[in-house]
Scaffold this motif. Structure first.
Motif: not given
Length: 429
Positions: A16-21, A356-358
């Motif tokens: 989640c951190a990777w995707q949002l970053a 992350a997408y949500g």
């Protein structure tokens, strides 16, 4: 640039951190280890694999294999690290667990948009969006805080990890190397048993002394991680249709077939450590040593880790979360990982991406995809007796036309899912 707080640097939290970053968010990733540890974790690395080093089947005609391919299509950090640290495991994807976790940790810590904060979170602030990915071993303080936020009681089950032994302590005069039906790279170590040997092992297994549970903890096991001794108590033949199934396994030198076969899977890249497939256990360590050394080929087995069992907690997601994994009572709070009731490593990663997408894009994945099917199960199934679930084709949207042949049906599921994901990505750009 918007700031997001993520609690927990496990598989879901890291993904989640990777995707949002990568989407441009400033991420604060909270991880209590190594200052505070859990009954199951052994290292200070992120994304530590506790129970097994296997991410299960790799083929897209298997639901978890399809899920892995979808994650790869979405540039998953976890899948990249898993593919880079894989070890031989037939048709499955297994990793060198230490190298895998070390690689995930390094990439997370070196991302310019991620700040790691090593402290236990006891109180949740809602000023910025928060994603709770604290896992099934959530600390008692945070668990109490989540309980206060949701106003809901936790559900729980017990999870167990299998023993790991050294390869050079295995007697290859009795054990042999090979995969079921000779599929994949054939690097499983197989310890065969005659009917007499199996019965002696079985009787000792079901009578062995277990590690005691706390008095207030009721034994509720998740089927996919049931202790081998608990499974054995269902009947003498139960293990012969489970982890000791002899079907498809014959000695490549003698062509001999057996009454039962115990399989061991490579656990590190060097091939010096092997874990016992399906042998999650809560037996006392001395009993593990005694009983498991009754298995032909393991008479002198050296155990580098004994099996352990621990309590896993998860929330009543269908009651509490929407299909973006957003807490319906508090729009700035999301959940991801096994705490949602997704069971399995790959499934935890999928919920990390979904959250992350949500949060970032206010979208949910199509139900035709493996990710979408899993999230739909978590958030829309019956709230009564809600139990953790691995991804499987049984939770997918039905095909427009029923296909009787199972192999062809699964191929159609996979083709439809990947096409749906491709359309989703096009619309997302």
């Amino acid at each position: 640039m918007e700031k997001v707080s993520i609690i927990g640097a496990g598989l879901a939290g890291c993904e989640c951190a990777w995707q949002l970053a990568n989407m441009g968010f400033k991420v604060e990733l909270y991880e209590m280890r190594p200052k505070n540890t859990t009954p199951a974790h052994k290292t200070a690395y992120f994304a530590e694999l506790v129970c097994s080093n296997s991410l299960r089947a790799n083929a897209t005609t298997n639901a978890v294999g399809l899920l892995k391919q979808e994650l790869r299509e979405l540039n998953s950090l976890v899948m990249e690290c898993a593919d880079d640290t894989k070890v031989p495991a037939g048709g499955a994807l297994a990793v060198d667990r230490e190298k895998f976790s070390e690689m995930v940790t390094e990439k997370i810590k070196n991302h310019s948009n991620i700040t790691v904060i090593n402290q236990e979170v006891k109180n949740i602030q809602y000023t910025n969006p928060v994603i709770i990915a604290s896992g099934p071993l959530t600390s008692s303080c945070l668990a109490e805080e989540i309980k206060n936020i949701t106003g809901d009681e936790y559900l729980y089950f017990f999870d167990a990890a299998a023993p790991i032994i050294t390869k050079d302590s295995i007697d290859f005069g009795k054990a042999f190397i090979g995969s079921r039906y000779n599929k994949g790279d054939g690097n499983y170590i197989n310890c065969p048993m005659s009917e007499t040997e199996y019965k002696q092992f079985y009787n000792n297994l079901i009578e062995a002394e277990r590690a005691p549970l706390k008095e207030f903890e009721k034994e509720i096991y998740f089927e996919g991680c049931m202790p081998v001794e608990e499974m054995a108590k269902r009947g003498e033949k139960t293990l012969l249709f489970g982890p000791l199934k002899p079907v498809g396994l014959e000695n490549p030198n003698t062509k001999e077939r057996y009454h039962a076969v115990v399989q061991l899977r490579q656990d590190n890249l060097e091939g010096t450590l092997y874990n016992m497939v399906g042998f999650q256990t809560n037996l006392k360590w001395g009993e593990q040593k005694r009983v498991l050394r009754m298995i032909p080929g393991l008479e002198n087995a050296e155990f580098v880790r004994y099996g352990v069992m621990h309590k896993n907690t998860f929330i009543n997601s269908p009651k509490l979360l929407d299909n973006k994994l957003n807490l319906t009572q508090q729009k700035n709070v999301f959940f991801a990982g096994q705490i949602t009731g997704s069971e399995g490593y790959v499934e935890a990663v999928a919920t990390g991406i979904a959250a992350a997408y949500g949060l970032a894009k206010d979208v949910t994945f199509p139900k035709e995809t493996a990710i979408g099917a899993l999230i739909s199960y978590i958030t829309t199934t019956s709230t009564k007796n809600f139990q953790p679930m691995n991804v499987n084709f049984g939770i997918f949207e039905p095909l427009a036309k029923r296909e009787k042949n199972k192999k062809e049906r699964y191929q159609k599921y996979a083709k439809r899912a990947l096409k749906s994901l491709e359309e989703f990505k096009k619309n997302d750009n």
